[in-house]
Design a protein around this motif. Structure first.
Motif, short mmCIF file in Angstrom:
data_model
loop_
_atom_site.label_atom_id
_atom_site.label_comp_id
_atom_site.label_asym_id
_atom_site.label_seq_id
_atom_site.Cartn_x
_atom_site.Cartn_y
_atom_site.Cartn_z
N ALA A 36 0.51 -1.15 0.31
CA ALA A 36 -0.13 0.09 0.28
C ALA A 36 0.61 0.89 0.23
CB ALA A 36 -1.25 -0.12 1.23
N VAL A 37 1.99 1.40 0.73
CA VAL A 37 2.94 2.39 1.15
C VAL A 37 3.67 2.86 -0.54
CG1 VAL A 37 5.21 1.63 1.74
CG2 VAL A 37 4.24 3.88 2.49
N GLN A 38 4.20 1.15 -1.11
CA GLN A 38 4.67 1.17 -2.74
C GLN A 38 3.76 2.18 -3.39
OE1 GLN A 38 6.10 -2.59 -2.34
NE2 GLN A 38 8.33 -1.88 -2.92
N ALA A 39 2.68 1.96 -3.31
CA ALA A 39 1.76 2.71 -4.30
C ALA A 39 1.37 3.47 -3.48
CB ALA A 39 -0.05 1.22 -4.14
N ASN A 40 1.51 4.31 -2.56
CA ASN A 40 0.99 5.82 -2.66
C ASN A 40 -0.12 5.83 -1.97
OD1 ASN A 40 1.92 8.21 -1.20
ND2 ASN A 40 0.97 8.90 -3.78
N ASN A 41 -0.63 4.71 -1.31
CA ASN A 41 -2.57 4.40 -1.03
C ASN A 41 -2.64 4.43 -0.12
OD1 ASN A 41 -3.47 3.41 -4.03
ND2 ASN A 41 -2.95 1.22 -3.18
N LEU B 97 15.74 1.03 1.15
CA LEU B 97 14.79 1.01 1.26
C LEU B 97 14.63 2.04 -0.02
CD1 LEU B 97 12.71 1.28 4.07
CD2 LEU B 97 13.11 -0.77 3.00
N ASP B 98 15.22 2.91 -0.68
CA ASP B 98 15.49 3.83 -1.49
C ASP B 98 15.07 3.52 -2.80
OD1 ASP B 98 15.89 5.54 0.22
OD2 ASP B 98 17.24 6.66 -0.87
N GLU B 99 15.57 2.01 -3.09
CA GLU B 99 15.51 1.92 -4.51
C GLU B 99 14.67 0.68 -4.93
OE1 GLU B 99 18.36 -1.69 -5.30
OE2 GLU B 99 18.92 -1.47 -3.30
N TYR B 100 13.82 0.72 -3.60
CA TYR B 100 12.06 0.19 -3.86
C TYR B 100 10.90 0.69 -3.10
CZ TYR B 100 15.35 -4.23 -2.83
OH TYR B 100 16.36 -4.81 -3.42
N GLY B 101 11.23 1.86 -3.76
CA GLY B 101 10.07 3.23 -4.17
C GLY B 101 9.49 3.37 -2.60
N MET B 102 10.48 3.28 -0.91
CA MET B 102 10.29 3.42 -0.25
C MET B 102 11.18 4.10 -0.07
SD MET B 102 8.52 0.12 1.77
CE MET B 102 9.88 -0.94 0.44
N VAL C 204 9.69 3.37 10.44
CA VAL C 204 8.76 3.77 10.16
C VAL C 204 8.90 4.09 8.63
CG1 VAL C 204 7.49 6.11 10.41
CG2 VAL C 204 8.44 4.43 12.05
N VAL C 205 8.29 4.47 7.56
CA VAL C 205 8.35 4.36 6.06
C VAL C 205 7.33 4.99 5.60
CG1 VAL C 205 8.67 2.44 4.18
CG2 VAL C 205 9.62 1.65 6.67
N THR C 206 8.22 5.70 5.04
CA THR C 206 7.04 7.12 3.71
C THR C 206 6.87 6.68 2.33
OG1 THR C 206 6.27 8.92 3.18
CG2 THR C 206 8.55 8.32 3.27
N ASN C 207 6.16 6.79 1.62
CA ASN C 207 6.22 5.88 -0.47
C ASN C 207 7.74 7.75 -0.68
OD1 ASN C 207 5.74 7.95 -3.56
ND2 ASN C 207 4.57 5.66 -3.29
N LYS C 208 8.40 6.94 -1.44
CA LYS C 208 10.13 7.78 -1.06
C LYS C 208 9.46 8.89 -2.31
CE LYS C 208 14.72 7.83 -2.77
NZ LYS C 208 14.53 8.48 -3.64
N GLN C 209 8.44 9.14 -3.40
CA GLN C 209 8.64 9.07 -4.65
C GLN C 209 7.73 10.62 -3.99
OE1 GLN C 209 6.21 7.73 -8.68
NE2 GLN C 209 6.39 9.69 -9.44
N TRP C 210 6.14 10.57 -3.32
CA TRP C 210 5.56 11.19 -2.72
C TRP C 210 6.26 12.32 -1.51
CZ3 TRP C 210 4.79 11.43 3.35
CH2 TRP C 210 3.98 12.37 3.41
N TRP C 211 7.27 11.68 -1.07
CA TRP C 211 7.92 12.65 0.21
C TRP C 211 8.73 13.28 -0.61
CZ3 TRP C 211 9.08 13.45 5.39
CH2 TRP C 211 10.20 13.90 5.44
N ASP C 212 9.20 13.21 -2.01
CA ASP C 212 10.79 13.93 -2.89
C ASP C 212 9.89 14.48 -3.71
OD1 ASP C 212 12.89 12.50 -2.64
OD2 ASP C 212 12.25 10.88 -4.38
N GLY C 213 8.48 14.69 -3.51
CA GLY C 213 7.28 15.90 -4.14
C GLY C 213 7.08 16.79 -2.93
N LEU C 214 7.15 16.33 -2.13
CA LEU C 214 6.44 17.88 -1.01
C LEU C 214 8.29 18.71 -0.96
CD1 LEU C 214 6.31 15.44 2.16
CD2 LEU C 214 4.72 16.51 0.20
N GLU C 215 7.59 19.87 -0.39
CA GLU C 215 8.64 21.22 -0.34
C GLU C 215 9.75 21.25 0.85
OE1 GLU C 215 5.62 24.62 0.05
OE2 GLU C 215 4.67 24.39 -1.62
N PRO C 216 10.21 21.49 0.01
CA PRO C 216 11.50 21.45 1.15
C PRO C 216 11.18 22.20 2.38
CG PRO C 216 12.33 22.28 -0.68
CD PRO C 216 10.91 22.38 -1.00
N LYS C 217 10.58 23.04 2.72
CA LYS C 217 9.70 23.93 3.80
C LYS C 217 9.85 22.16 4.99
CE LYS C 217 8.34 27.53 6.41
NZ LYS C 217 7.51 28.57 6.31
#
Length: 359
Positions: A108-113, A162-167, A268-281
């Motif tokens: 679910a987290v890999q799919a950003n659900n 975990l970075d290379e697995y979308g997390m 504690v794990v998050t979706n990497k693409q989602w995280w990278d798309g957040l503003e730095p602040k």
């Protein structure tokens, strides 16, 4: 006449267009500065504190209840993020597997659900075997050693795998050291474990630990363990002090040995693409809140473990063995072959940093 009519119609259309343009401009002026993209704009609607954070909704899913160290840490994270963002960032916490369970939260987290999950670290070993480091017998001497590893280069290097697995790994949250209970013998030497039937979570490393000491291990669901102990299907089990007390194992077990032989830990794990798309602040705010939430979880474990062991002692239902350094060393030496075998399969740089963290 037709030429005059066409000219009149044309002028009327131009006048209507001009009116619509003026109306559009009039409507736009009051909205200036509000921003358009709620998920990414730094000009998103601001809270009372004028924090200027982007509008965002975060789903955080975990399988524990709200009153556990993990649950309390998750609620602390929610409180900090929503307060510091002036209400612009909302954190929706779904405890007790309400949204996703053990079997589907990683997908679910890999799919950003869902944006954040908190699985047992060992469940990530399919991506990187070194996540089983917490099952290595006597890998960590105490809380200080464990935290020095998790907060240091070794722990951060492990999360980064975990970075290379979308997390993206954000932190480690605690669940306590494991200890042994049984209803047959006071265990203060590895030979005392021989012949016991012990419930484990089913990991290969921990199963080999008991096999090496001459015991048999079996995987039984956590919520079925009490009944299995009560019926005599198994003789004993391993768990954190908090779980031993809250699950009332003292009602069906006579002996508790404080071995601290392995660790139960979360990542504690998050979706990497989602995280990278957040503003730095926003990333900075979430990182800061995560650090404080991690400390909250650690403080809760210490508090609840102290309360649990005192309660177990006051009830007097289980005889407690507190191993001396010499006795603990005997256990360590007895199962050293298991440590050596599995440690060799893991990232040696991380293993070495884990060892160095205890020096």
């Amino acid at each position: 006449m037709r030429g005059i009519e066409r000219g009149f119609t044309k002028n009327k259309k131009l006048m209507n267009i001009a009116k619509m343009s003026l109306l559009s401009l009039a409507l736009l002026f009051p909205l200036a500065g509000c921003g358009g993209n709620e998920a990414s704009s730094t000009e998103a609607a601001k809270g009372d504190s004028d924090a200027g954070y982007q509008k965002l909704s975060i789903k955080l899913s975990h399988v524990a209840s709200d009153n556990t160290p993990k649950g309390l840490a998750a609620l602390k994270f929610k409180e900090l993020v929503e307060s510091e963002s002036g209400g612009n960032i909302e954190v929706k916490v779904y405890p007790s597997g309400q949204l996703y369970g053990d079997n589907d939260e990683i997908e679910a987290v890999q799919a950003n659900n869902v944006q954040i999950i908190i699985p047992s670290a060992a469940k990530l070993s399919g991506f990187e075997e070194t996540f089983e480091i917490f099952d290595l017998p006597f890998m960590f001497k105490n809380e200080e050693h464990l935290r020095a590893f998790e907060d240091g280069e070794g722990g951060q290097e492990l999360l980064a795998t975990l970075d290379e697995y979308g997390m993206k790994g954000l932190s480690f949250w605690p669940n306590g050291f494991k200890h042994i209970t049984n209803n047959k013998v006071a265990v203060d030497d590895p030979s005392d474990v021989k012949g016991l039937k012990v419930r484990t979570h089913g990991g290969q490393i921990i199963n080999e630990v008991y096999e090496t000491m001459g015991a048999s291990s079996t995987k039984i669901a956590f919520n079925e363990t009490y009944q299995a102990l009560q019926l005599g299907t198994i003789d004993g089990q391993e768990n954190s002090i908090v779980n031993i007390e809250t699950q009332k194992y003292g009602e069906v077990q006579n002996h508790l040995t404080l071995t601290s032989h392995a660790r139960s830990e979360y990542a504690v794990v998050t979706n990497k693409q989602w995280w990278d798309g957040l503003e730095p602040k926003t990333q900075e705010l979430l990182t800061k809140a995560m650090k404080e939430a991690t400390n909250e979880g650690r403080n809760q474990v210490e508090k609840l473990e102290t309360e649990a062991i005192e309660k177990i002692k006051s009830e007097g239902k289980m005889a407690i063995v507190e191993l001396t350094d010499e006795q603990k060393e005997a256990f360590k030496q007895a199962i050293q072959p298991v440590f050596d075998k599995w440690a060799q399969k893991m990232n040696q740089d991380i293993i070495n940093k884990a060892i160095e963290a205890g020096n």
